[in-house]
Design an enzyme around this catalytic site. Structure first.
Site, mmCIF file in Angstrom:
data_model
loop_
_atom_site.group_PDB
_atom_site.id
_atom_site.type_symbol
_atom_site.label_atom_id
_atom_site.label_comp_id
_atom_site.label_asym_id
_atom_site.label_seq_id
_atom_site.Cartn_x
_atom_site.Cartn_y
_atom_site.Cartn_z
ATOM 1 N N ARG A 83 0.891 -1.341 -0.105
ATOM 2 C CA ARG A 83 0.062 -0.061 -0.081
ATOM 3 C C ARG A 83 0.768 1.103 -0.009
ATOM 4 N NH1 ARG A 83 -3.821 1.182 5.085
ATOM 5 N NH2 ARG A 83 -1.922 1.715 6.149
ATOM 6 N N TYR A 101 -6.121 9.303 0.379
ATOM 7 C CA TYR A 101 -6.599 7.860 0.240
ATOM 8 C C TYR A 101 -7.462 7.354 1.201
ATOM 9 C CZ TYR A 101 -4.133 5.009 4.070
ATOM 10 O OH TYR A 101 -3.986 4.426 5.126
ATOM 11 N N PHE A 193 3.879 2.595 6.499
ATOM 12 C CA PHE A 193 4.135 3.665 5.619
ATOM 13 C C PHE A 193 3.133 4.804 6.568
ATOM 14 C CE2 PHE A 193 1.703 6.247 2.897
ATOM 15 C CZ PHE A 193 2.629 7.007 2.181
ATOM 16 N N ASP A 194 1.918 4.636 6.731
ATOM 17 C CA ASP A 194 0.989 5.486 7.613
ATOM 18 C C ASP A 194 1.818 6.075 8.791
ATOM 19 O OD1 ASP A 194 -0.544 3.763 5.958
ATOM 20 O OD2 ASP A 194 -2.215 4.950 6.577
ATOM 21 N N THR A 195 2.150 5.306 9.920
ATOM 22 C CA THR A 195 2.877 5.698 10.904
ATOM 23 C C THR A 195 4.203 6.364 10.544
ATOM 24 O OG1 THR A 195 2.021 3.605 11.986
ATOM 25 C CG2 THR A 195 3.579 4.800 13.076
#
Length: 303
Positions: A83, A101, A193-195
């Site tokens: 992702r 997103y 990735f988000d963190t």
């Protein structure tokens, strides 16, 4: 996505990325619902990009089929999974003012989307996240997922001094120029990735806006909770080392605090130029970046 209104003021725009892997069975319904919602109620220029990361079913065919009849839908195919990899690829190349997103299951209520991106379009904030852990959020999910989510975010607070409340909610947005500055410093291409994006933002004193969301757990979710938890713990350890060695500082653009945002009219929002600044179109492109590496320039292919 560079339109001006009758007064010559450039209108703000948003690119919404929907990362997918083997989601052919739900893709048409979800993208159709999202497109209809945005056309009916979203006051800014928008594009929806389906980012197919290494699907082995008919997801790519379904995505390119959608571009043929939905005017704001674009599709990109990557040969490697992840992702984070898909978001990096599309966000880094976007011409929109804000990139966002959401998960393909649309678990997060769409009424939260305008509150998510509005502070970024105005220049007030730099990133925005939907929060299922906000006291005003309305969440329907099982006790196991709730416990895991709260435990993970507690670990982030204890281990990385994180102040944001929900790292993994699949409902986020960032000013495009801010993301371009942060992207080379984001190492993870999957779920962490988000963190990593949020921790880097906090360490560089960027303003993070949180939106309480309505969220309903998707019973068809295929996330491997154990594998994801292990990867997240490894990612936390890597981020701790970066913080201790001072390797989280990033040169950032100034906040675009113009104080003036021009929304597109309903008619203008339905006409969107393509990536090259040409006339309104939808399209699909396919690219094959090596795993773990930055993607090469895409080879465009009409749907």
């Amino acid at each position: 996505m560079n339109e001006t209104n009758a007064g010559g003021v450039r209108q703000r725009s948003v690119e919404i990325v929907v990362p997918v892997h083997n989601e052919a069975h739900v893709l048409g319904d979800s993208i159709g619902r999202l497109h209809a919602y945005l056309e009916a109620s979203f006051p800014f220029l928008f594009r929806i990009t389906v980012a197919d990361n290494a699907s082995t079913d008919a997801t790519w065919q379904a995505a390119t089929g959608l571009t043929a009849y939905l005017p704001h839908v674009h599709a990109v195919h990557l040969e490697a999974k992840g992702r984070g990899r898909a978001l990096k690829y599309v966000w880094s190349r976007s011409e929109a003012d804000v990139v966002a997103y959401m998960d393909v299951d649309l678990s997060t209520g769409l009424d939260g989307f305008l509150p998510l991106v509005a502070p970024l379009l105005s220049g007030h904030s730099d990133l925005a996240i939907g929060s299922r852990l906000h006291r005003q959020a309305a969440v329907v999910r099982g006790p196991k997922r709730e416990f895991i989510s709260r435990s993970y975010n507690l670990l982030l607070k204890l281990g990385l001094a994180a102040r944001f409340s929900d790292a993994q909610c699949g409902f986020k947005a960032v000013r495009t120029e801010v993301f371009r500055a942060l992207a080379p410093h984001i190492e993870d291409n999957t779920w962490f990735f988000d963190t990593e994006l949020l921790v880097l933002a906090e360490r560089n004193r960027l303003r993070i806006h949180e939106v309480p969301v309505d969220w309903v757990d998707d019973p068809d979710s295929r996330v491997d909770i154990v594998a994801t938890a292990v990867d997240d713990l490894l990612g936390m350890g890597r981020m701790q080392r970066r913080i201790l060695t001072g390797r989280t500082r990033v040169a950032l653009p100034p906040r675009a605090g113009t104080g003036h945002v021009t929304a597109a009219t309903h008619g203008a929002a339905s006409v969107e130029p393509g990536p090259g600044g040409g006339g309104a179109r939808a399209g699909a492109e396919r690219t094959s970046p090596p795993a773990g590496a930055a993607a090469p320039p895409a080879r465009a292919r009409a749907a």
